[in-house]
Design an enzyme around this catalytic site. Sequence first.
Site, PDB file in Angstrom:
ATOM      1  N   LYS A  55       0.840  -1.202   0.000  1.00 29.93           N
ATOM      2  CA  LYS A  55       0.000   0.000   0.000  1.00 29.93           C
ATOM      3  C   LYS A  55       0.872   1.248   0.000  1.00 29.93           C
ATOM      4  CE  LYS A  55      -3.890  -2.234   2.275  1.00 29.93           C
ATOM      5  NZ  LYS A  55      -4.459  -2.691   3.540  1.00 29.93           N
ATOM      6  N   GLN A  99      -5.101  -1.326   9.481  1.00 34.53           N
ATOM      7  CA  GLN A  99      -5.046  -2.685   8.953  1.00 34.53           C
ATOM      8  C   GLN A  99      -5.681  -3.661   9.942  1.00 34.53           C
ATOM      9  OE1 GLN A  99      -3.911  -3.459   5.856  1.00 34.53           O
ATOM     10  NE2 GLN A  99      -4.345  -5.632   6.156  1.00 34.53           N
ATOM     11  N   ASP A 122     -11.482   2.856   3.815  1.00 33.01           N
ATOM     12  CA  ASP A 122     -11.892   1.452   3.802  1.00 33.01           C
ATOM     13  C   ASP A 122     -13.413   1.327   3.683  1.00 33.01           C
ATOM     14  OD1 ASP A 122     -10.036  -0.649   3.916  1.00 33.01           O
ATOM     15  OD2 ASP A 122      -9.534  -0.202   6.008  1.00 33.01           O
TER      16      ASP A 122
END
Length: 298
Positions: A55, A99, A122
């Site tokens: 990422k 995460q 997200d």
Amino acid sequence: MSESNIIDGKAFAARLRERVGNEVKTLKADHGLTPGLAVVLVGEDPASQVYVRSKGKQTVETGMESFEHKLDASTAEADLLGLIDTLNTDDRVHGILVQLPLPDHIDESKVLAAINPDKDVDGFHVINVGRLWTGADAMVPCTPYGCILMLKDALGDLSGKRALVLGRSNIVGKPMAALLLAESCTVTIAHSRTKDLETRCREADILVAAVGRPEMVKGDWIKPGATVIDVGINRIDAPEKGEGKTRLVGDVDFAEARTVAGAITPVPGGVGPMTIACLLRNTLVAARRQKGIQATDI
Ligand code: GUN
């Protein structure tokens, strides 16, 4: 027996990253704005470390700023919430991603709720879940969004198609169903308690498998000509490659399915590369929205 079209997620993701990169250049030139993405990793889960590294690398390659925060596995929940608070008010940060999974002593729902919904790239905050299901401008979860882009590219208009989503997770199954519904599909969410699962699957024009069970969906579960999107990434033993060797497989038995499906995503090289490309797209969209910049979607 004929073989399906293979949907090349890797090439699709490369094209999407290029479009995001071009938009980032325009944003810098026209508005002096560089989108920034903060990724927070708690602990040392090896798979999460690989994702976070990718990422960060792709964020920088796309011309955005990357802020990585690696915290010890023993970090207190209050300290993580404090960091999120700081990122929420940092003007250089337009997207925040924590995460998952988090260590057991940290309450995941509390952490996700602490992220500013407008920076929630997200799309996991309940505000964004509500926006998605009510048709408002939401931050949309990356993996299902990538699946929808590939489906629209493969099929054009999805309206009226029968779609079955296998799996009911908050990260993939539920938002996938919401996106298919928004495209006017007739949507079934199937799961471990679904009766006559194989028959339900065989009725679907679009089958999205997201259960995390290696090669569970067999060729005879698939309607001939259907489009199959395989979200699963499962590592299994591969003694044929040598002792102790492993390989990645999806939730669909690819060798069987490709002789029945009209089009199918492979594993690896299907959905996986699209997830990070969509995260970059979400970060661009978040930066624009926070600054009130109008632009056509990419
Ligand atoms: N862990 C596995 N998939 C994801 C994802 O899409 N987002 C985050 N934040 N964590 C994950």
